[in-house]
Design an enzyme around this catalytic site. Structure first.
Site, PDB file in Angstrom:
ATOM      1  N   TYR A 123     -10.900  23.218 -17.826  1.00 57.11           N
ATOM      2  CA  TYR A 123      -9.842  22.125 -18.010  1.00 57.11           C
ATOM      3  C   TYR A 123      -9.509  22.392 -19.665  1.00 57.11           C
ATOM      4  O   TYR A 123      -9.194  21.321 -20.434  1.00 57.11           O
ATOM      5  CB  TYR A 123     -10.330  20.585 -18.088  1.00 57.11           C
ATOM      6  N   CYS A 161     -19.637  37.376 -17.038  1.00 57.57           N
ATOM      7  CA  CYS A 161     -18.381  38.274 -17.081  1.00 57.57           C
ATOM      8  C   CYS A 161     -17.174  37.822 -17.068  1.00 57.57           C
ATOM      9  O   CYS A 161     -16.516  38.149 -15.788  1.00 57.57           O
ATOM     10  CB  CYS A 161     -18.685  39.449 -16.315  1.00 57.57           C
ATOM     11  N   GLU A 162     -16.814  36.817 -17.743  1.00 55.61           N
ATOM     12  CA  GLU A 162     -15.408  36.320 -17.657  1.00 55.61           C
ATOM     13  C   GLU A 162     -14.778  35.929 -19.190  1.00 55.61           C
ATOM     14  O   GLU A 162     -15.555  35.165 -19.955  1.00 55.61           O
ATOM     15  CB  GLU A 162     -15.461  34.897 -16.798  1.00 55.61           C
ATOM     16  N   ARG A 219     -16.687  22.853 -17.715  1.00 54.27           N
ATOM     17  CA  ARG A 219     -15.327  21.976 -18.136  1.00 54.27           C
ATOM     18  C   ARG A 219     -14.667  22.596 -19.273  1.00 54.27           C
ATOM     19  O   ARG A 219     -13.442  22.718 -19.113  1.00 54.27           O
ATOM     20  CB  ARG A 219     -15.739  20.756 -18.699  1.00 54.27           C
ATOM     21  N   GLY A 261     -17.691   6.718 -13.965  1.00 52.35           N
ATOM     22  CA  GLY A 261     -18.605   7.769 -13.908  1.00 52.35           C
ATOM     23  C   GLY A 261     -19.084   8.328 -15.364  1.00 52.35           C
ATOM     24  O   GLY A 261     -19.926   8.129 -15.889  1.00 52.35           O
ATOM     25  N   ARG A 262     -17.745   9.047 -15.847  1.00 50.00           N
ATOM     26  CA  ARG A 262     -18.022   9.639 -17.442  1.00 50.00           C
ATOM     27  C   ARG A 262     -18.520   8.561 -18.494  1.00 50.00           C
ATOM     28  O   ARG A 262     -19.209   8.867 -19.262  1.00 50.00           O
ATOM     29  CB  ARG A 262     -16.454  10.220 -17.692  1.00 50.00           C
ATOM     30  N   TYR A 300     -20.149  15.353 -15.266  1.00 56.54           N
ATOM     31  CA  TYR A 300     -19.354  16.656 -14.669  1.00 56.54           C
ATOM     32  C   TYR A 300     -19.969  18.140 -15.244  1.00 56.54           C
ATOM     33  O   TYR A 300     -19.243  19.012 -15.732  1.00 56.54           O
ATOM     34  CB  TYR A 300     -17.877  16.613 -14.763  1.00 56.54           C
ATOM     35  N   GLU A 339     -15.500   1.939 -10.532  1.00 54.96           N
ATOM     36  CA  GLU A 339     -16.025   3.279 -10.187  1.00 54.96           C
ATOM     37  C   GLU A 339     -16.195   4.013 -11.455  1.00 54.96           C
ATOM     38  O   GLU A 339     -15.869   5.341 -11.380  1.00 54.96           O
ATOM     39  CB  GLU A 339     -15.330   3.932  -9.318  1.00 54.96           C
ATOM     40  N   GLY A 375     -12.344   6.005 -14.588  1.00 54.63           N
ATOM     41  CA  GLY A 375     -11.310   6.469 -15.384  1.00 54.63           C
ATOM     42  C   GLY A 375     -11.437   6.486 -16.872  1.00 54.63           C
ATOM     43  O   GLY A 375     -10.774   7.114 -17.657  1.00 54.63           O
TER      44      GLY A 375
HETATM   45  N1  LLP Z   1     -13.294   6.970  -8.657  1.00 54.14           N
HETATM   46  C1  LLP Z   1     -12.567   7.921  -8.041  1.00 54.14           C
HETATM   47  C2  LLP Z   1     -11.827   7.972  -6.774  1.00 54.14           C
HETATM   48  C3  LLP Z   1     -12.278   9.216  -8.574  1.00 54.14           C
HETATM   49  O1  LLP Z   1     -11.836  10.039  -7.991  1.00 54.14           O
HETATM   50  C4  LLP Z   1     -13.316   9.305  -9.966  1.00 54.14           C
HETATM   51  C5  LLP Z   1     -13.075  10.675 -10.616  1.00 54.14           C
HETATM   52  C6  LLP Z   1     -13.764   8.380 -10.518  1.00 54.14           C
HETATM   53  C7  LLP Z   1     -13.877   7.018  -9.686  1.00 54.14           C
HETATM   54  C8  LLP Z   1     -14.804   8.526 -11.608  1.00 54.14           C
HETATM   55  O2  LLP Z   1     -13.978   8.832 -12.804  1.00 54.14           O
HETATM   56  P1  LLP Z   1     -14.587   8.797 -14.233  1.00 54.14           P
HETATM   57  O3  LLP Z   1     -14.828   7.292 -14.479  1.00 54.14           O
HETATM   58  O4  LLP Z   1     -15.584   9.456 -14.270  1.00 54.14           O
HETATM   59  O5  LLP Z   1     -13.347   9.360 -14.967  1.00 54.14           O
HETATM   60  N2  LLP Z   1     -14.412  17.221 -13.115  1.00 54.14           N
HETATM   61  C9  LLP Z   1     -13.601  16.269 -14.178  1.00 54.14           C
HETATM   62  C10 LLP Z   1     -13.376  14.978 -13.766  1.00 54.14           C
HETATM   63  C11 LLP Z   1     -12.952  14.445 -12.485  1.00 54.14           C
HETATM   64  C12 LLP Z   1     -12.853  13.295 -11.911  1.00 54.14           C
HETATM   65  C13 LLP Z   1     -12.636  13.078 -10.494  1.00 54.14           C
HETATM   66  N3  LLP Z   1     -12.760  11.871  -9.931  1.00 54.14           N
HETATM   67  C14 LLP Z   1     -13.970  16.624 -15.294  1.00 54.14           C
HETATM   68  O6  LLP Z   1     -14.905  17.299 -15.613  1.00 54.14           O
HETATM   69  O7  LLP Z   1     -13.375  16.051 -16.413  1.00 54.14           O
END
Ligand code: LLP
Length: 422
Positions: A317, A345-346, A313, A276-277, A374, A274, A238
């Site tokens: 969002y 076409c949106e 995105r 990701g981003r 993402y 965890e 997150g």
């Molecule tokens: N762990 C869990 C349980 C999660 O649900 C998520 C993301 C992460 C870790 C990783 O989060 P991060 O470190 O990437 O913030 N598609 C959306 C983001 C959806 C995130 C869903 N869960 C976007 O493009 O902003």
């Protein structure tokens, strides 16, 4: 910091010119930088208490080459489906470093994960506990489990990526935590190992993290007093990234790490994360070519060959992504305003409204930044647009890590039933 910079007037990914790459692979295409992935992984891991498990959230970028790059650094994986589990294992991430998250794991997925011997299941409900207990019994195993607690903390991020408030589908309500743990303890094939929490994504303030982690820290002695063996904390992902120049940049990983250490140091638990981003977003760009510059009544539209099907995105969002010209503009050159749109076409196929950019013409290249998380993973073939290729750069080397889909690939996805065959 990332490794996309102008060199000799051209935007480069590490030592590779994006204009030459566009000629070689066509547009649009995603381009990822190995050095940036590595840097982000190391900055994060260096900031955390020693021995923490960094389970890369595969949902952010599931390209096999990206996973392999991270596997080589020692990363684990946070997976949310049987597909992500299969990909993480195939990329060489050891099962012992894989955590399985998500509200709707099926028994088939649980079976594969138990057979593989994953590190832990982050369980989100009592029915899921029952399902997992049953599968583990069938395999004569005990499933290592944390319960994901919903701390009812507002992460102050976009509503569609908020997961830690009471209204969302995620986790077990904080006030029912003790009850849920007692229930879990009665299941013979469930082994309670710890607590999990994740409150949302693109969080730019440390306070909600700290509030959530403090609630978890409060629970540890309570659960131990109830007789549970709490040895692990999974603190989720997150941490936000700087998509735009804001006066409220996301916290530095070192501040985050210091806060984590402060809140958890007396608990004697091993930690997992965890992200990701944080690791992937600024390690990727989406390169696209201008098809037309269309002068409307009130606006000028830059119609590019990437669309919302490639990067959803902004449409989904209202996300902000920097857009830059691949050819470096001269200092002080004019910056007219464009609405940057795709061919889909949106009306929501809009990457940026009223964005000041260098003067651009048909055939020019632009790069949409911070597209490594993402991005490609959320792509679709809407409007029968073949998936864009993905390229991974490392120094002077580059490789196509996912080829462009062809029209034949698109057509071959479907089947014609007998009664329609000519
Ligand atoms: N762990 C869990 C349980 C999660 O649900 C998520 C993301 C992460 C870790 C990783 O989060 P991060 O470190 O990437 O913030 N598609 C959306 C983001 C959806 C995130 C869903 N869960 C976007 O493009 O902003």
């Amino acid at each position: 910091m990332n490794h996309f910079e102008y060199r000799d007037g051209v935007l480069c990914a590490e030592s590779v010119r994006l204009d030459l790459l566009a000629e070689a692979v066509g547009t649009p295409f995603y381009c990822y930088s190995t050095a940036t992935l590595e840097r982000h992984y190391r900055v994060f891991s260096d900031a955390l208490p020693q021995g923490s498990l960094i389970a890369f959230s595969v949902k952010a970028n599931g390209n096999m080459a990206v996973l392999k790059t991270l596997a080589k650094l020692g990363a684990g994986a946070d997976v949310v489906s049987g597909g992500e589990l299969a990909k993480a294992l195939a990329a060489g991430i050891p099962a012992g470093k894989i955590v399985f998250s998500g509200v709707g794991k099926t028994q088939a997925e649980m079976h594969s994960a138990l057979e593989a011997g994953i590190y832990q299941f982050n369980v989100e409900s009592e029915p899921e506990l029952a399902a997992l207990d049953e599968v583990a019994r069938g395999l004569n195993m005990r499933a290592p489990v944390t319960l994901r607690i919903n701390p009812d903390v507002d992460a102050k991020t976009h509503a569609k990526i908020t997961t830690g408030t009471a209204e969302t589908k995620f986790g077990i309500p904080f006030r029912r935590a003790q009850e849920a743990y007692s229930h879990a303890a009665k299941l013979a094939h469930i082994e309670i190992v710890g607590i999990d929490v994740h409150i949302g994504s693109q969080i730019t303030d440390l306070a909600p993290f700290e509030a959530a982690f403090r609630r978890v820290a409060e629970l540890v002695p309570q659960l131990r007093a109830d007789g549970h063996n709490i040895t692990r904390l999974d603190l989720g992902g997150g941490l936000g990234v700087p998509y735009e120049n804001s006066n409220m940049p996301p916290p530095d990983p070192s501040e985050y790490g210091a806060m984590v250490a402060r809140v958890t140091k007396k608990l004697g638990c091993s930690l997992s994360f965890e992200p990701g981003r944080l690791i992937a977003a600024n390690a990727g760009v989406l390169v696209s070519r201008v098809i037309y510059v269309k002068r409307g009544e009130a606006k000028t539209f830059l119609i590019i060959d990437a669309g919302m099907n490639d990067l959803i995105r902004p449409a989904m969002y209202d996300a902000y992504h920097h857009i830059v010209a691949v050819a470096q503009p001269a200092v002080g050159s004019p910056r007219p305003e464009y609405d940057v749109v795709g061919p889909v076409c949106e009306t929501s196929d809009l990457f940026a409204a009223g964005r000041a950019l260098p003067e651009l013409k048909n055939g020019d290249l632009v790069a949409i930044l911070s597209a490594g998380a993402y991005g490609a993973v959320m792509a679709s073939d809407y409007n029968a647009r073949p998936a864009a290729p993905e390229v991974l750069v490392s120094g002077e080397q580059w490789g196509i890590v996912r080829p462009r889909e062809t029209y034949a690939d698109l057509i071959a996805k479907d089947r014609i039933p007998d009664w329609l065959v000519d």
